[in-house]
Design a protein around this motif. Structure first.
Motif, short mmCIF file in Angstrom:
data_model
loop_
_atom_site.label_atom_id
_atom_site.label_comp_id
_atom_site.label_asym_id
_atom_site.label_seq_id
_atom_site.Cartn_x
_atom_site.Cartn_y
_atom_site.Cartn_z
N LEU A 216 -1.34 -2.27 7.36
CA LEU A 216 -2.41 -2.53 6.51
C LEU A 216 -3.84 -2.54 7.04
O LEU A 216 -4.71 -2.17 6.40
CB LEU A 216 -2.01 -3.97 5.97
CG LEU A 216 -0.91 -3.90 4.86
CD1 LEU A 216 -0.58 -5.33 4.37
CD2 LEU A 216 -1.25 -3.22 3.57
N ILE A 221 -7.24 -2.52 4.80
CA ILE A 221 -7.02 -3.46 4.05
C ILE A 221 -8.50 -4.48 3.96
O ILE A 221 -8.76 -5.05 2.86
CB ILE A 221 -5.93 -4.27 4.21
CG1 ILE A 221 -5.90 -5.22 2.92
CG2 ILE A 221 -6.03 -5.03 5.50
CD1 ILE A 221 -4.24 -5.98 3.01
N PHE A 227 -3.09 -6.77 -0.94
CA PHE A 227 -1.71 -5.91 -1.05
C PHE A 227 -0.85 -6.25 -2.08
O PHE A 227 -0.93 -7.11 -2.64
CB PHE A 227 -1.13 -6.04 0.45
CG PHE A 227 -0.63 -7.36 0.70
CD1 PHE A 227 0.54 -7.85 0.25
CD2 PHE A 227 -1.51 -8.36 1.58
CE1 PHE A 227 1.00 -9.27 0.73
CE2 PHE A 227 -1.23 -9.56 1.57
CZ PHE A 227 -0.04 -10.07 1.24
#
Length: 328
Positions: A216, A221, A227
């Motif tokens: 991620l 991210i 997420f």
């Protein structure tokens, strides 16, 4: 592992939209610097959007005399769920996204969109294999997708399966995918400032939290809200929430998360492709502290497998919907 069912398609009334909204540079690259974070999309809307153009609703409208129609209307087609946008679902993704988000905005509701078009998607299972022809095509597609949202409030689930498929990919393919996900997160941050974007993070029985946290971070991210877990899978909410909490701790940074509760009412049984005995999960709720959304559309097939061996991925099947309603 789990694969993804595609094919959720929407046919809202056409509105005029110009891809002039997409800056010229977006054809080959994402914005260098994201725009400042915009407003909370939940505060700008009044509940989630129930799309009358999704497959279950279209089936109910086309089969009013079918004895299954009333139950499917009540339990499935009238509920808010995500609209999946793929490279083959719409000839002009910018126009389709604009139509969809404008329809939701007119209703005062918050739409949920899934962007699912990475090159080589579904690398392990192949039930939903496909995606953009290459990196340049994907960058153009995601730029048009984001510009279609523009400044309207929205939730986006970004590229299911993308970070779970690494075991079926070469190092070069992984590097290319991470670069495209970074481009996608920057593009959405830059062109859709009132959108909450969630990178897909697999599910509790697939990739360990520490490994997924690293993926991620590498995928960008830090540029989005958080997420998503359990997308198109059947693992129960309690277990999914436990996995999400461990994953968030492994990220060592604040991150919100979304759980797909569309088909997890009976939890998982280790199967991902149209398993029997599953039930609908809790209906979507617009709670900012714990978003639970129907991301997979209940009744849409996972592929030619399980209790629907003749139904292609993404196609709505009333028998599948009926099983989810009754747990059969």
């Amino acid at each position: 592992m789990r694969r993804i069912a595609t094919g959720a398609l929407m046919t809202a009334a056409a509105v005029v939209f110009s891809l002039a909204l997409v800056p010229t540079a977006a054809a080959d690259s994402a914005p260098a610097v994201p725009a400042p974070a915009g407003g909370d999309p939940l505060s700008r809307t009044h509940g989630l959007f129930a799309d009358p153009g999704l497959p279950a609703a279209r089936w109910v409208a086309a089969h009013p005399a079918d004895p299954r129609a009333a139950a499917i209307r009540t339990a499935v087609s009238s509920r808010p769920m995500a609209h999946w946008f793929t490279g083959t679902s719409d000839a002009d993704v910018g126009l389709a996204v604009a139509n969809y988000t404008r329809s939701a905005e007119a209703a005062g509701r918050l739409p949920v969109l899934v962007a699912y078009n990475l090159p080589g998607r579904d690398a392990c299972g192949a039930e939903s294999a496909g995606g953009a022809a290459g990196p340049s095509a994907y960058r153009q597609w995601i730029a048009a997708f984001a510009a279609g949202i523009h400044d309207r409030p929205a939730i986006v689930i970004l590229e299911p399966d993308a970070l779970g498929d690494f075991g079926c990919m070469s190092r070069a393919q992984i590097d290319d995918r991470l670069a495209l996900l970074n481009a996608a997160t920057r593009t959405l941050a830059g062109y859709a400032p009132n959108t909450w974007t969630y990178l897909d993070a697999g599910h509790a029985d697939w990739t360990g939290p520490a490994t997924m946290a690293g993926r991620l971070r590498a995928a960008g991210i830090a540029q989005v809200r958080g997420f998503a877990v359990n997308v198109s899978n059947y693992i129960g909410t309690t277990e999914s929430r436990r996995y999400a909490a461990r994953l968030r701790a492994a990220l060592h940074r604040p991150a919100a998360y979304v759980i797909d509760t569309g088909r997890n009412g009976n939890g998982g049984n280790g199967q991902w492709c149209n398993p029997g005995g599953r039930r609908l999960g809790r209906i979507s709720t617009a709670d900012p502290a714990a978003l639970e959304l129907w991301i997979a559309n209940p009744g849409n097939s996972d592929g030619r497998c399980g209790v629907a061996p003749a139904v292609p991925a993404g196609v709505f099947d009333p028998a599948l919907a009926q099983r989810l309603i009754g747990g059969g």
